[in-house]
Write an enzyme that holds these catalytic residues in place. Structure first.
Site, short mmCIF file in Angstrom:
data_model
loop_
_atom_site.label_atom_id
_atom_site.label_comp_id
_atom_site.label_asym_id
_atom_site.label_seq_id
_atom_site.Cartn_x
_atom_site.Cartn_y
_atom_site.Cartn_z
N LYS A 114 -31.35 81.55 -66.18
CA LYS A 114 -31.15 80.31 -66.92
C LYS A 114 -31.68 79.10 -66.17
O LYS A 114 -32.23 78.18 -66.77
CB LYS A 114 -29.67 80.11 -67.28
CG LYS A 114 -29.23 81.11 -68.34
CD LYS A 114 -27.89 80.78 -68.94
CE LYS A 114 -27.52 81.84 -69.97
NZ LYS A 114 -26.17 81.72 -70.47
N LYS A 199 -32.75 90.81 -74.14
CA LYS A 199 -31.45 91.12 -74.73
C LYS A 199 -31.28 90.38 -76.05
O LYS A 199 -31.75 89.25 -76.21
CB LYS A 199 -30.38 90.63 -73.74
CG LYS A 199 -28.97 90.92 -74.10
CD LYS A 199 -28.02 90.28 -73.10
CE LYS A 199 -27.88 88.79 -73.34
NZ LYS A 199 -26.79 88.16 -72.59
N LYS A 202 -27.02 85.42 -78.51
CA LYS A 202 -26.56 84.61 -79.63
C LYS A 202 -27.55 83.51 -79.97
O LYS A 202 -27.65 83.09 -81.10
CB LYS A 202 -25.23 83.94 -79.29
CG LYS A 202 -24.07 84.88 -79.15
CD LYS A 202 -22.78 84.08 -79.29
CE LYS A 202 -21.58 84.85 -78.77
NZ LYS A 202 -21.43 84.66 -77.32
P1 AMP Z 1 -21.30 86.68 -74.74
O1 AMP Z 1 -21.90 86.56 -76.09
O2 AMP Z 1 -22.28 86.41 -73.65
O3 AMP Z 1 -20.02 85.93 -74.59
O4 AMP Z 1 -20.91 88.20 -74.58
C1 AMP Z 1 -19.70 88.77 -75.05
C2 AMP Z 1 -19.73 90.25 -74.80
O5 AMP Z 1 -20.77 90.86 -75.55
C3 AMP Z 1 -19.99 90.61 -73.34
O6 AMP Z 1 -19.20 91.74 -72.99
C4 AMP Z 1 -21.45 90.98 -73.32
O7 AMP Z 1 -21.78 91.90 -72.31
C5 AMP Z 1 -21.61 91.61 -74.69
N1 AMP Z 1 -23.00 91.47 -75.17
C6 AMP Z 1 -23.64 90.31 -75.45
N2 AMP Z 1 -24.90 90.55 -75.87
C7 AMP Z 1 -25.06 91.90 -75.84
C8 AMP Z 1 -26.15 92.77 -76.14
N3 AMP Z 1 -27.32 92.31 -76.58
N4 AMP Z 1 -25.95 94.10 -76.00
C9 AMP Z 1 -24.76 94.60 -75.58
N5 AMP Z 1 -23.71 93.82 -75.27
C10 AMP Z 1 -23.85 92.49 -75.39
#
Ligand code: AMP
Ligand code: TRP
Length: 334
Positions: A114, A199, A202
């Site tokens: 980032k 990846k 969001k």
């Molecule tokens: P975040 O959106 O960063 O708050 O992620 C919330 C949860 O979703 C965390 O456990 C991340 O590891 C999981 N996560 C987010 N994006 C992915 C993805 N593309 N594939 C698998 N797990 C994800």
């Protein structure tokens, strides 16, 4: 009872990556593990580590909680709350900042990625982006969690949490349970459908490669059918050489319960693989969308769940954080 803790940031709409990597494991624990005492958190303070819009964070926080309930979390069984409603997280984070080193945090992959992006654009980053894994460690350690169900991208942050817990315990006496990350068997890292080497996040600049939990079936189909693959036409599971095709196989396997390698053998065209994957994702998300539509009409119910969740979370975290304050040498308030 085994304490399980995990969190999700309200920085954007929840994606298929969030669902397969994390949320689905949470629901599984909640519904099927009689030995578990699960605690799940919408980690809103973490959403302030990057440029944010106040009204949007507020909206997304409630939406995330609603979607977690729609996905099947049962507030009678788990504790579901919003991080900023419980002061113990930031209270403990400071002690852990006094346990971590700045070098350790600068090495975090997510921080490096980032900041590299920001530096290229000639911008600075918020200091909280650097310290954010310490707050995450506080989230986990405050609850004495043994297991942390997350996607692959959080593995390094959970490792840091372990290091901090062990170090604190060695210096100041046993205070924290040392947690471990629990990753799903497949789809621990769902990739962007348009850019299968990144990846599925969001908030990618383009949403064409991101399936959101609330996308309608036609949108899901369109996104999956247009997924970037390659042009050798061979359906084979090889994440390095064939990231696009392998990502589809991972998603299909996660939806249907098969193995990606074995599933590959059943296809001789990308079209057929995409069609089945799209249909499987649509079916997977259908009940979530339907329950969300019911719940969204009753925000007071969601707020009531969050209020009682915060009450229980405070009770769980308070004694652990108090113990850490005493252990590190702070004079207890009379
Ligand atoms: P975040 O959106 O960063 O708050 O992620 C919330 C949860 O979703 C965390 O456990 C991340 O590891 C999981 N996560 C987010 N994006 C992915 C993805 N593309 N594939 C698998 N797990 C994800
Ligand atoms: N850092 C995690 C992410 O970006 C979210 C998170 C914050 C979290 N605190 C946590 C995950 C505690 C598990 C446990 O996805």
């Amino acid at each position: 009872m085994k304490r399980i803790f995990s969190g999700i940031k309200p920085t954007g709409h929840l994606t298929l990556g969030n669902y397969l990597g994390a949320v689905r494991q949470w629901v599984e624990v909640d519904q099927h593990r009689a030995d578990a005492d699960p605690v799940f958190c919408v980690v809103d303070l973490h959403a302030l580590t990057v440029e944010h819009e106040p009204a949007r964070v507020r909206r997304l926080s409630r939406q995330a909680a609603t979607l977690l309930l729609a996905s099947g979390l049962d507030p009678e069984r788990c504790t579901l709350f919003v991080q900023s409603h419980v002061n113990e997280h930031t209270r403990l984070a400071y002690l852990l900042e006094c346990t971590a080193t700045d070098g350790e945090l600068r090495r975090m992959i997510q921080y490096r990625e980032k900041t590299a992006g920001a530096a290229a654009a000639g911008q600075g980053v918020r200091l909280s982006l650097l310290t954010y894994p310490v707050l995450m460690a506080a989230d986990i350690l405050a609850y004495g969690a043994e297991e942390v169900p997350v996607g692959e991208d959080q593995r390094q942050h959970v490792e840091l949490t372990r290091d901090l817990a062990v170090r604190f315990n060695q210096r100041y006496g046993h205070t924290f349970t040392v947690p471990r990350a629990v990753l799903p068997r497949v789809a621990a890292r769902v990739m962007d459908l348009q850019d299968p080497r990144s990846k599925m996040g969001k908030s990618h600049a383009s949403t064409a490669g991101i399936v959101y939990l609330l996308d309608d079936p036609a949108t899901v189909e369109k996104k999956v059918m247009r997924a970037v693959t390659d042009n050798d036409g061979e359906v084979r599971y090889d994440r390095e050489a064939k990231p696009g095709v392998s990502n589809l196989l991972d998603v299909l396997a996660a939806c249907t319960g098969g193995e990606p390698e074995a599933l590959a053998a059943g296809y001789d065209s990308y079209g057929a693989l995409k069609k089945d994957t799209a249909a499987a994702v649509v079916e997977l998300l259908r009940p979530v969308r339907e329950r969300h539509a019911e719940l969204v009409g009753d925000p007071a119910r969601v707020d009531a769940v969050l209020a009682s969740g915060a009450g229980r979370a405070r009770e769980l975290a308070r004694p652990v954080v108090d113990r850490a304050y005493r252990a590190i040498g702070l004079l207890p308030a009379a």
